[in-house]
Scaffold this active site. Structure first.
Site, PDB file in Angstrom:
ATOM      1  N   ARG A 127      33.113  35.834  40.246  1.00 53.59           N
ATOM      2  CA  ARG A 127      34.060  36.697  40.965  1.00 53.59           C
ATOM      3  C   ARG A 127      33.525  38.120  41.132  1.00 53.59           C
ATOM      4  O   ARG A 127      32.927  38.691  40.225  1.00 53.59           O
ATOM      5  CB  ARG A 127      35.386  36.751  40.207  1.00 53.59           C
ATOM      6  CG  ARG A 127      36.322  37.819  40.758  1.00 53.59           C
ATOM      7  CD  ARG A 127      37.722  37.646  40.317  1.00 53.59           C
ATOM      8  NE  ARG A 127      37.882  37.758  38.881  1.00 53.59           N
ATOM      9  CZ  ARG A 127      39.045  37.568  38.272  1.00 53.59           C
ATOM     10  NH1 ARG A 127      40.102  37.236  38.968  1.00 53.59           N
ATOM     11  NH2 ARG A 127      39.128  37.691  36.968  1.00 53.59           N
ATOM     12  N   ARG A 160      34.430  42.331  36.894  1.00 50.12           N
ATOM     13  CA  ARG A 160      35.363  42.824  35.871  1.00 50.12           C
ATOM     14  C   ARG A 160      34.794  42.658  34.470  1.00 50.12           C
ATOM     15  O   ARG A 160      34.173  41.643  34.162  1.00 50.12           O
ATOM     16  CB  ARG A 160      36.694  42.060  35.974  1.00 50.12           C
ATOM     17  CG  ARG A 160      37.607  42.626  37.029  1.00 50.12           C
ATOM     18  CD  ARG A 160      38.814  41.776  37.327  1.00 50.12           C
ATOM     19  NE  ARG A 160      39.497  41.212  36.177  1.00 50.12           N
ATOM     20  CZ  ARG A 160      40.589  40.462  36.272  1.00 50.12           C
ATOM     21  NH1 ARG A 160      41.123  40.219  37.457  1.00 50.12           N
ATOM     22  NH2 ARG A 160      41.168  39.971  35.202  1.00 50.12           N
TER      23      ARG A 160
HETATM   24  P1  AP5 Z   1      41.567  35.167  41.587  1.00 50.27           P
HETATM   25  O1  AP5 Z   1      42.448  35.095  42.787  1.00 50.27           O
HETATM   26  O2  AP5 Z   1      40.968  36.479  41.221  1.00 50.27           O
HETATM   27  O3  AP5 Z   1      42.319  34.487  40.332  1.00 50.27           O
HETATM   28  P2  AP5 Z   1      43.535  35.002  39.452  1.00 50.27           P
HETATM   29  O4  AP5 Z   1      44.405  33.830  39.161  1.00 50.27           O
HETATM   30  O5  AP5 Z   1      44.181  36.196  40.097  1.00 50.27           O
HETATM   31  O6  AP5 Z   1      42.730  35.387  38.151  1.00 50.27           O
HETATM   32  P3  AP5 Z   1      42.811  36.667  37.197  1.00 50.27           P
HETATM   33  O7  AP5 Z   1      41.596  36.552  36.302  1.00 50.27           O
HETATM   34  O8  AP5 Z   1      42.946  37.934  37.975  1.00 50.27           O
HETATM   35  O9  AP5 Z   1      44.082  36.369  36.418  1.00 50.27           O
HETATM   36  P4  AP5 Z   1      44.412  36.856  35.027  1.00 50.27           P
HETATM   37  O10 AP5 Z   1      45.785  36.410  34.986  1.00 50.27           O
HETATM   38  O11 AP5 Z   1      43.565  36.408  33.920  1.00 50.27           O
HETATM   39  O12 AP5 Z   1      44.038  38.422  35.089  1.00 50.27           O
HETATM   40  P5  AP5 Z   1      44.952  39.696  35.294  1.00 50.27           P
HETATM   41  O13 AP5 Z   1      44.188  40.672  36.098  1.00 50.27           O
HETATM   42  O14 AP5 Z   1      46.305  39.306  35.741  1.00 50.27           O
HETATM   43  O15 AP5 Z   1      40.401  34.079  41.802  1.00 50.27           O
HETATM   44  C1  AP5 Z   1      39.375  33.924  40.843  1.00 50.27           C
HETATM   45  C2  AP5 Z   1      38.025  33.635  41.558  1.00 50.27           C
HETATM   46  O16 AP5 Z   1      38.115  32.359  42.184  1.00 50.27           O
HETATM   47  C3  AP5 Z   1      37.683  34.629  42.683  1.00 50.27           C
HETATM   48  O17 AP5 Z   1      36.312  34.854  42.680  1.00 50.27           O
HETATM   49  C4  AP5 Z   1      38.119  33.924  43.963  1.00 50.27           C
HETATM   50  O18 AP5 Z   1      37.321  34.317  45.069  1.00 50.27           O
HETATM   51  C5  AP5 Z   1      37.896  32.452  43.606  1.00 50.27           C
HETATM   52  N1  AP5 Z   1      38.852  31.564  44.229  1.00 50.27           N
HETATM   53  C6  AP5 Z   1      40.200  31.781  44.413  1.00 50.27           C
HETATM   54  N2  AP5 Z   1      40.761  30.707  44.995  1.00 50.27           N
HETATM   55  C7  AP5 Z   1      39.756  29.795  45.171  1.00 50.27           C
HETATM   56  C8  AP5 Z   1      39.718  28.470  45.716  1.00 50.27           C
HETATM   57  N3  AP5 Z   1      40.812  27.874  46.206  1.00 50.27           N
HETATM   58  N4  AP5 Z   1      38.530  27.813  45.701  1.00 50.27           N
HETATM   59  C9  AP5 Z   1      37.406  28.424  45.202  1.00 50.27           C
HETATM   60  N5  AP5 Z   1      37.386  29.667  44.674  1.00 50.27           N
HETATM   61  C10 AP5 Z   1      38.555  30.342  44.669  1.00 50.27           C
HETATM   62  O19 AP5 Z   1      45.099  40.220  33.782  1.00 50.27           O
HETATM   63  C11 AP5 Z   1      44.027  40.835  33.109  1.00 50.27           C
HETATM   64  C12 AP5 Z   1      44.487  41.373  31.759  1.00 50.27           C
HETATM   65  O20 AP5 Z   1      45.543  42.348  31.937  1.00 50.27           O
HETATM   66  C13 AP5 Z   1      45.069  40.337  30.798  1.00 50.27           C
HETATM   67  O21 AP5 Z   1      44.062  39.653  30.072  1.00 50.27           O
HETATM   68  C14 AP5 Z   1      45.939  41.243  29.894  1.00 50.27           C
HETATM   69  O22 AP5 Z   1      45.153  41.964  28.961  1.00 50.27           O
HETATM   70  C15 AP5 Z   1      46.519  42.253  30.888  1.00 50.27           C
HETATM   71  N6  AP5 Z   1      47.792  41.777  31.466  1.00 50.27           N
HETATM   72  C16 AP5 Z   1      48.035  41.533  32.782  1.00 50.27           C
HETATM   73  N7  AP5 Z   1      49.294  41.125  32.959  1.00 50.27           N
HETATM   74  C17 AP5 Z   1      49.870  41.105  31.726  1.00 50.27           C
HETATM   75  C18 AP5 Z   1      51.159  40.734  31.266  1.00 50.27           C
HETATM   76  N8  AP5 Z   1      52.122  40.293  32.105  1.00 50.27           N
HETATM   77  N9  AP5 Z   1      51.398  40.828  29.929  1.00 50.27           N
HETATM   78  C19 AP5 Z   1      50.474  41.296  29.087  1.00 50.27           C
HETATM   79  N10 AP5 Z   1      49.224  41.631  29.458  1.00 50.27           N
HETATM   80  C20 AP5 Z   1      48.925  41.536  30.777  1.00 50.27           C
END
Ligand code: AP5
Length: 215
Positions: A127, A160
């Site tokens: 990613r 990231r």
């Molecule tokens: P992408 O769309 O980026 O996936 P995503 O589901 O959004 O993944 P994230 O890693 O952003 O989710 P996350 O929940 O772990 O992280 P977040 O930032 O929320 O796609 C991933 C990759 O796949 C990309 O390269 C894309 O191009 C590719 N792709 C997409 N669709 C595809 C397809 N169909 N086929 C092929 N490839 C594809 O959270 C990060 C951190 O923030 C957490 O660890 C935590 O510390 C904190 N945090 C955030 N929210 C909370 C909460 N509610 N409570 C507590 N802590 C929180």
């Protein structure tokens, strides 16, 4: 309409939320991006969130709920929002239900984007994100037209910090332990719609729009 996009890290929540926001005009709110911005800006919230974020752990509910509810109270969310990455614990889910109920509202749908676990690691390790507009790319599945540059705004692409293999493994464990139980919570409320996230970005987007529109 208030919609939750639910799924494991790398399932495609951010990718699909951006497409859905463009199609529906709803606001896309991602708690991960709110934390990344707070960490970049070195705000008080960012300083408190950083050790949890860097370790692949959830930021404590108290901080996360306050941040999300403050964002949801802004005027651009009046028509509804697409929530990406929230809620992730039962406490967050009940806080959201209570806050919406106070305004006579409720979550309309929870779209669970299902992707086999063995595919998630490959998605996260390839990613790239735009520093300026947060657009998401993948070096194989969704490459930018020019390497290292965003198609939308020409911003610089970066990987990231929490996409390192050991942090990804921790995030997947945390998801299984603390977040996956919400699937049953929303299924029991009759809100859960499951879609196959293992297809191409375009096919998943089609399925998601159909799920949101209720067809
Ligand atoms: P992408 O769309 O980026 O996936 P995503 O589901 O959004 O993944 P994230 O890693 O952003 O989710 P996350 O929940 O772990 O992280 P977040 O930032 O929320 O796609 C991933 C990759 O796949 C990309 O390269 C894309 O191009 C590719 N792709 C997409 N669709 C595809 C397809 N169909 N086929 C092929 N490839 C594809 O959270 C990060 C951190 O923030 C957490 O660890 C935590 O510390 C904190 N945090 C955030 N929210 C909370 C909460 N509610 N409570 C507590 N802590 C929180």
């Amino acid at each position: 309409m208030d919609v939750i996009l639910f799924g494991a890290p790398g399932a495609g929540k951010g990718t699909q939320a951006a497409i859905l926001a463009e199609k529906t005009g709803l606001v896309h709110i991602t708690t991960g991006e709110l934390f990344r911005e707070a960490i970049r800006q070195e705000t008080e919230l960012g300083k408190q969130a950083k050790p949890y974020y860097d370790g692949g752990q959830l930021v404590p509910d108290r901080l996360t709920i306050a941040m999300l509810l403050e964002r949801l109270s802004q005027s651009d969310c009046a028509r509804g929002a697409i929530l990406d990455g929230f809620p992730r614990t039962l406490e967050q889910a009940t806080a959201l239900d209570e806050a919406l109920a106070q305004e006579g509202k409720a979550i309309d749908k929870v779209i669970y984007i299902q992707v086999p676990e063995n595919e998630l690691l490959g998605r996260l390790s390839g990613r790239w994100n735009c520093r300026q507009c947060s657009s998401v790319y993948h070096e194989r599945f969704q490459p930018p037209r020019q390497a290292g540059r965003c198609d939308q705004c020409s911003g610089e692409l970066y990987q990231r910090d929490d996409d390192k293999p050991e942090t990804v493994r921790r995030r997947l464990e945390v998801y299984a332990q603390q977040t996956a139980p919400l699937i049953d919570y929303y299924r029991a409320k009759g809100k859960l719609v499951e879609i196959d996230g293992g297809k191409s970005v375009e096919e998943v987007a089609k399925g998601l729009l159909a799920a949101v529109e209720g067809s």
